[in-house]
Design an enzyme around this catalytic site. Structure first.
Site, short mmCIF file in Angstrom:
data_model
loop_
_atom_site.label_atom_id
_atom_site.label_comp_id
_atom_site.label_asym_id
_atom_site.label_seq_id
_atom_site.Cartn_x
_atom_site.Cartn_y
_atom_site.Cartn_z
N CYS A 13 0.83 -1.21 0.00
CA CYS A 13 0.00 0.00 0.00
C CYS A 13 0.86 1.26 0.00
CB CYS A 13 -0.91 0.01 1.23
SG CYS A 13 0.05 0.11 2.74
N CYS A 16 3.19 1.82 2.90
CA CYS A 16 4.43 1.02 2.82
C CYS A 16 5.53 1.89 2.22
CB CYS A 16 4.25 -0.19 1.90
SG CYS A 16 3.11 -1.44 2.50
N ASP A 455 11.15 28.17 -31.48
CA ASP A 455 12.26 28.54 -32.35
C ASP A 455 11.72 28.43 -33.79
OD1 ASP A 455 14.93 28.89 -33.27
OD2 ASP A 455 15.07 26.74 -33.56
N ASP A 652 15.16 22.97 -31.09
CA ASP A 652 15.83 21.73 -31.50
C ASP A 652 17.35 21.83 -31.61
OD1 ASP A 652 16.06 23.28 -33.77
OD2 ASP A 652 15.74 21.62 -35.15
#
Length: 764
Positions: A13, A16, A455, A652
């Site tokens: 769970c 935990c 860009d 890019d």
């Protein structure tokens, strides 16, 4: 500091995850730890001089968990493939399915017992109100002795994880969801067992007819059924990784020592020549050296149409060769390939945590101890305040009902699942669409973005010169003009020459034979074709030939970023072709869709302002900043952020990397440089800007899903706890039966996972 992600076994769970995280953080040498219940992984940064994975595993083993520690292939004298098989990386889903199968057999073994208990409980309640005849004494006694046997099997076999959770709490003081269920059902069982064993002695003091065996059976059945359905659904949330791993080719056909050999894909070396036959998967990344074909790249780009590949073109691992055999040289192998990079990014993103999850984690961490205290206070309050008006026997009965009900309905399981399940599905869906998301925080930030900075080159435009128009001033056909021009340009190395030749190729125009070709430095080229001397070049060359041109019109087009190439003979101008960086066809639609989402679009470019303004006007961009250096791009992003905007930057190139890092969300075009991709939070494969719109929609859908999940998780607990505690009993006589508490708890987890899975069906 060494940072590593490990698989964790034994997690049941959300709390935990909190227990493991706290334990790691308290360990000397650990700088940070991040445990994710959704992916069952722990990302730990530690000092190898002070601690190690084995020591970390020992720390949590006493609490019922363990780290899956990979050993290195070298230490074991194995190949990378053998090592992966040894570690069970290829069987992780197999193990998960085996675990689910075991859960299924246990759940289905107790469902008949639960149905029987519901039948007995229902008959008893309805009989008391006169809806059905009351049970005969013989039948009552039979059930009275049968239910303890059923409850013993249910609690100690199917409910074993919950009992262990209770034991861990009393031994180490660590409480999780299992603790709540374990204490609740064990107390119900123990009380019932004592009443059954010492019936005659206790009869004068309490109602010995009242026991909770049915509660133990039904609650554990509902919760175990809920956990089984949740585990089954969680396997589905992570299937994006499995599908990506399945895209990898198992073998490769390579040429070594002049012979064709079939080897494992993992054994392909950089520089190997690899043959790919029609219908085969491409095993590694590389560049075609011989042959041509059409390759289905949909797994990388999301584009359904196969892409044409010729000598010099790159191919990517996992894509499929459709129609002709070709040979390529391996350039990236193993973990360097784009597919391996995608898998790693998706895994890391699915395992990362969104800031919104911090709220759920904090609540889960304090919730369990608070609930335990609340349950004991409620039991005490019933005995203290209820014994007078109700009598001790009835007060104890109601007190136990409330005690068990609170412990069960308050389990914060759904709370812990709310964020990770939505993130896992969202990131997986993005990967299928060609949108790679680096982490959950990026996905969360993206839904708030109100300004997108793009860009120009490679983002709005294709990033390479293309022939965009022909003005034919002669009696020759356009095809003939192109054939002459391409033949001349075939002797030039200029990028513009390549644009002309590519255009002729695309039109299937064959080159002619040329004689006496000569480069005219800085101006163009000349040569004899079919007995006529032709010239191709710029306006200076035409001026030298003393031929007239409409220079005003040419200047206007040049200001828009177009470069003219003039074809002429000694006596006349034959044609003018324009070469420019063409706008991507999807850019106009993408900008329009961004506007529909209420997002402003700004273009930043190092290009001249006339070109930038002409392109911005054509695409529909709101604002243009041209002739900027990389640091100017960075400053513009800072300026927008200072004005209160949440900025996403799409680019890019290497020059975009600083701005991508500064933006709230950096978006790299997959066709761009590695440095841009590494800096960005999101990568759009194939450099398709229309995927940016999909990424924003995906982010908004995922965040909406997380908020819905958190609402449902909270609502069960907020409404359920006061009802289970008996707060409404004095006014309306309402008390929540632990059976319904178990049903509500199980349903909350299943509904949260189900809501996350709905994302898969949503159209972006």
């Amino acid at each position: 500091m060494h940072t590593q992600t490990y698989k964790i076994k034994g997690m049941h769970c959300a709390s935990c995850a909190g227990i493991i995280e706290k334990t790691f953080k308290k360990t000397e040498g650990v700088e940070s730890s991040q445990v994710n219940y959704g992916t069952e992984t722990a990302k730990v940064s530690f000092d190898p001089a002070k601690t190690n994975p084995q020591h970390l595993s020992q720390k949590i083993e006493k609490l019922g968990y363990s780290l899956v520690i990979p050993e290195t292939a070298n230490e074991m004298g194995m190949s990378a493939n053998e090592h992966a098989a040894h570690l069970g990386f290829n069987q992780s889903k197999k193990e998960k399915l085996a675990e689910i199968k075991d859960m299924k057999s246990k759940v289905f073994s107790v469902i008949p017992l639960a149905i029987f208990s519901i039948f007995v409980m229902g008959w008893d309640i309805l009989g008391q109100f006169g809806f059905v005849p009351e049970m005969s004494r013989t039948l009552y006694e039979f059930f009275h002795h049968l239910l303890p046997i059923f409850a013993t099997y249910t609690l100690f076999v199917v409910g074993k994880p919950y009992l262990l959770g209770m034991v861990r709490f009393f031994r180490f003081g660590k409480a999780n969801m299992d603790t709540l269920i374990g204490i609740g059902t064990f107390v119900a069982f123990l009380f019932s067992f004592i009443v059954t064993a010492f019936e005659e002695s206790l009869a004068p003091y309490i109602n010995v007819e009242q026991n909770y065996y049915d509660v133990t059976i039904i609650v554990i059945t509902f919760i175990a059924l809920g956990k089984y359905l949740e585990a089954r659904a969680k396997v589905k949330t992570g299937d994006a990784i499995e599908k990506l791993v399945g895209l990898q080719a198992k073998t490769a056909l390579v040429i070594r020592d002049g012979k064709e050999q079939e080897i494992a894909s993992s054994d392909v070396r950089r520089g190997d020549l690899v043959i790919v036959k029609p219908g085969s998967k491409i095993p590694v990344d590389g560049m075609i050296t011989e042959g041509s074909s059409y390759v289905d790249e949909s797994m990388v780009t999301g584009e359904p149409m196969p892409a044409e590949k010729n000598i010099g073109d790159t191919v990517v691992a996992g894509t499929i060769n459709t129609n002709s055999a070709f040979t390529f040289q391996a350039t990236k192998v193993g973990s360097e390939t784009l597919l391996a990079h995608i898998i790693k990014m998706v895994e890391e993103a699915q395992g990362s945590r969104a800031p919104i999850q911090a709220l759920a984690d904090k609540i889960s961490a304090v919730f369990v101890p608070v609930v335990l205290v609340l349950a004991f206070i409620t039991l005490g309050a019933w005995l203290l305040l209820g014994s007078g008006p109700l009598g001790f026997s009835q007060a104890l009965s109601y007190g136990l009902t409330s005690f068990v009900g609170i412990l069960i309905i308050a389990c914060p399981c759904a709370l812990g699942l709310a964020t990770p399940t939505a993130i896992i599905v969202g990131v997986g869906k993005g990967a299928k669409e060609g949108i790679l998301i680096k982490d959950a925080a990026t996905l969360e930030k993206l839904h708030k973005v109100d300004t997108v900075v793009v860009d120009k080159t490679g983002t709005i435009t294709r990033g390479k010169p293309e022939l965009t128009s022909i003005q034919n001033h002669s009696k020759l056909s356009d095809e003939k003009v192109l054939a002459i021009l391409a033949t001349l340009e075939s002797k030039s190395e200029h990028p513009i020459a390549h644009a002309v030749i590519e255009h002729a190729k695309a039109k299937s125009i064959s080159l002619l034979s040329i004689e006496k070709s000569e480069i005219i430095k800085g101006k163009g080229i000349k040569g004899h074709i079919e007995g006529v001397e032709y010239f191709a070049g710029n306006t200076k060359l035409i001026s030298d030939l003393k031929l007239s041109l409409d220079t005003q019109k040419l200047e206007a087009e040049t200001k828009e970023g177009k470069t003219p190439v003039v074809l002429a003979s000694k006596s006349e101008v034959i044609a003018i072709v324009m070469v420019s960086d063409a706008i991507k066809p999807e850019a106009v639609e993408a900008v329009k869709n961004l506007h529909k989402l209420g997002i402003k679009v700004v273009m930043l470019t190092g290009d001249n302002k006339y070109t930038a303004q002409a392109i911005a006007k054509e695409v529909g961009i709101d604002d243009v900043v041209a002739e900027v250096l990389p640091e100017d791009k960075l400053n513009k992003i800072k300026e927008l952020q200072a004005a209160g905007h949440i900025v996403a930057m799409a680019g890019d190139g290497v020059n975009d990397a600083p701005a991508l890092a500064q933006a709230d969300v950096g978006i790299a075009m997959g066709t761009g440089t590695d440095v841009a991709i590494e800096t960005a939070g999101i990568t759009l494969l194939n450099g398709d800007i229309s995927k940016l719109v999909k990424a924003i929609k995906l982010s908004r859908l995922t965040m909406r899903g997380i908020k819905q999940n958190l609402f449902w998780a909270f609502i069960y607990n907020v409404v359920g706890i006061p009802l289970a505690a008996g707060l409404f009993f004095p006014f309306f006589g309402w008390l929540l039966n632990p059976v319904f508490a178990g049903l509500a708890m199980a349903f909350s987890s299943v509904s949260v996972v189900g809501n996350s899975l709905r994302l898969k069906a949503k159209k972006l």
